[in-house]
Motif scaffolding. Structure first.
Motif, mmCIF file in Angstrom:
data_model
loop_
_atom_site.group_PDB
_atom_site.id
_atom_site.type_symbol
_atom_site.label_atom_id
_atom_site.label_comp_id
_atom_site.label_asym_id
_atom_site.label_seq_id
_atom_site.Cartn_x
_atom_site.Cartn_y
_atom_site.Cartn_z
ATOM 1 N N ALA A 143 82.724 80.237 36.982
ATOM 2 C CA ALA A 143 82.571 80.647 38.383
ATOM 3 C C ALA A 143 83.434 79.761 39.272
ATOM 4 O O ALA A 143 83.595 78.567 39.007
ATOM 5 N N ARG A 144 83.993 80.382 40.300
ATOM 6 C CA ARG A 144 84.648 79.608 41.366
ATOM 7 C C ARG A 144 83.965 79.992 42.668
ATOM 8 O O ARG A 144 84.003 81.159 43.079
ATOM 9 N N ILE A 145 83.342 79.027 43.296
ATOM 10 C CA ILE A 145 82.525 79.293 44.482
ATOM 11 C C ILE A 145 82.983 78.355 45.599
ATOM 12 O O ILE A 145 83.001 77.131 45.432
ATOM 13 N N GLY A 146 83.376 78.956 46.726
ATOM 14 C CA GLY A 146 83.913 78.159 47.830
ATOM 15 C C GLY A 146 82.915 77.975 48.960
ATOM 16 O O GLY A 146 82.379 78.953 49.497
ATOM 17 N N PHE A 147 82.663 76.729 49.304
ATOM 18 C CA PHE A 147 81.834 76.386 50.473
ATOM 19 C C PHE A 147 82.768 75.913 51.584
ATOM 20 O O PHE A 147 83.912 75.532 51.336
ATOM 21 N N LYS A 148 82.264 75.890 52.816
ATOM 22 C CA LYS A 148 82.979 75.199 53.880
ATOM 23 C C LYS A 148 82.232 73.905 54.161
ATOM 24 O O LYS A 148 80.989 73.909 54.297
ATOM 25 N N LEU A 149 82.993 72.833 54.228
ATOM 26 C CA LEU A 149 82.359 71.528 54.436
ATOM 27 C C LEU A 149 82.168 71.241 55.913
ATOM 28 O O LEU A 149 83.018 71.576 56.743
ATOM 29 N N GLU B 47 88.369 72.228 61.596
ATOM 30 C CA GLU B 47 87.053 72.867 61.381
ATOM 31 C C GLU B 47 87.017 73.696 60.096
ATOM 32 O O GLU B 47 86.029 74.359 59.814
ATOM 33 N N ARG B 48 88.107 73.693 59.362
ATOM 34 C CA ARG B 48 88.156 74.577 58.185
ATOM 35 C C ARG B 48 88.541 73.785 56.937
ATOM 36 O O ARG B 48 89.693 73.768 56.526
ATOM 37 N N THR B 49 87.530 73.127 56.381
ATOM 38 C CA THR B 49 87.728 72.442 55.103
ATOM 39 C C THR B 49 86.952 73.205 54.036
ATOM 40 O O THR B 49 85.729 73.335 54.121
ATOM 41 N N PHE B 50 87.681 73.708 53.060
ATOM 42 C CA PHE B 50 87.066 74.472 51.979
ATOM 43 C C PHE B 50 86.869 73.567 50.767
ATOM 44 O O PHE B 50 87.750 72.781 50.432
ATOM 45 N N ALA B 51 85.715 73.693 50.133
ATOM 46 C CA ALA B 51 85.484 73.009 48.857
ATOM 47 C C ALA B 51 85.201 74.098 47.831
ATOM 48 O O ALA B 51 84.180 74.782 47.912
ATOM 49 N N ASN B 52 86.131 74.259 46.916
ATOM 50 C CA ASN B 52 86.004 75.315 45.911
ATOM 51 C C ASN B 52 85.572 74.675 44.587
ATOM 52 O O ASN B 52 86.291 73.862 44.017
#
Ligand SMILES: C[S@@+](CC[C@H](N)C(=O)[O-])C[C@H]1O[C@@H](n2cnc3c(N)ncnc32)[C@H](O)[C@@H]1O
Length: 202
Positions: free
Chosen positions: A136-142, A188-193
């Protein structure tokens, strides 16, 4: 007053698609997509929050058998009309699939529209439908908590979490995190995948 994400995305499939072609996205995103495909051990892929179907189409061109789901009807109708692959209107918090059905779960940019206290429900569903050998690859925003973000002249809610919170949520849902890729697109847009496997996999 924030507009629900479902309502907002329902109305903007055309415009979203026009501005999110793979060639226009950061190289890092394309690399995540390619490495996800490389790690698959079978063809069945769920594109969770597929939007206009860009990545579902990519999986299709790789010879895979993808299903794209989205809760915004306008997105599903647009994808069906413009892209190969199977598309269903569905909420990631309630997946109408059998357990152990997919070899891959791709969700780069959707979980952060789900209120933090409901993320575990979606992640439990992801773990349930993934085969033990699946990836799985799941992206959150930090970030911190609920934030109002502007899109198409309206505002909607996003739910940002810390990297530690995301790891704890994934752990609670039965995922083992193999690696994380953090990309800051703007302040405001940091993605952690997160690249994950089921914790009970070999
Ligand atoms: C930022 S777009 C990403 C679309 C596509 N994955 C991409 O990367 O271009 C987020 C999508 O997730 C969908 N979405 C948000 N919350 C959802 C939910 N709870 N269930 C299903 N889809 C959802 C929205 O309708 C929207 O199409």
């Amino acid at each position: 007053m924030p507009v629900p994400a479902e309502e907002l995305y329902d109305q903007h499939a055309d415009d979203f698609d026009a501005h999110t072609a793979l060639e226009e996205l950061p190289e890092e995103f394309n690399a995540l997509l390619e490495s996800f495909v490389d790690g698959l051990t079978g063809p069945d892929v769920l594109d969770a929050g597929c939007g206009p179907g860009r990545d579902t189409e990519y999986f299709h061109t790789c010879g895979l058998d993808p299903v794209g789901i989205d809760f915004a009807r306008g997105m599903v109708e647009y994808a069906r009309a413009h892209r190969p692959g199977q598309y269903l209107e569905m909420d990631i918090r309630n997946l109408a699939f059998e357990s152990d059905q997919f070899d891959g779960l791709w969700c780069p940019a959707t979980i952060f529209f789900v209120p933090t206290e409901e993320m575990e429900t979606a992640l439990n569903e992801f773990a349930r439908v993934l085969r033990p050998s699946g990836v799985a690859r799941i992206g959150f925003k930090l970030g911190e908590g609920p934030v109002e973000v502007e899109k198409w002249g309206a505002t909607t809610m996003e739910y940002h979490v810390s990297e530690e919170q995301a790891r704890a949520l994934l752990d609670a849902a039965g995922f083992r995190v193999e690696s994380v890729s953090v990309n800051t697109v703007s302040p405001e847009r940091t993605f952690a995948n997160f690249y994950c496997q089921r914790a009970d996999s070999a």
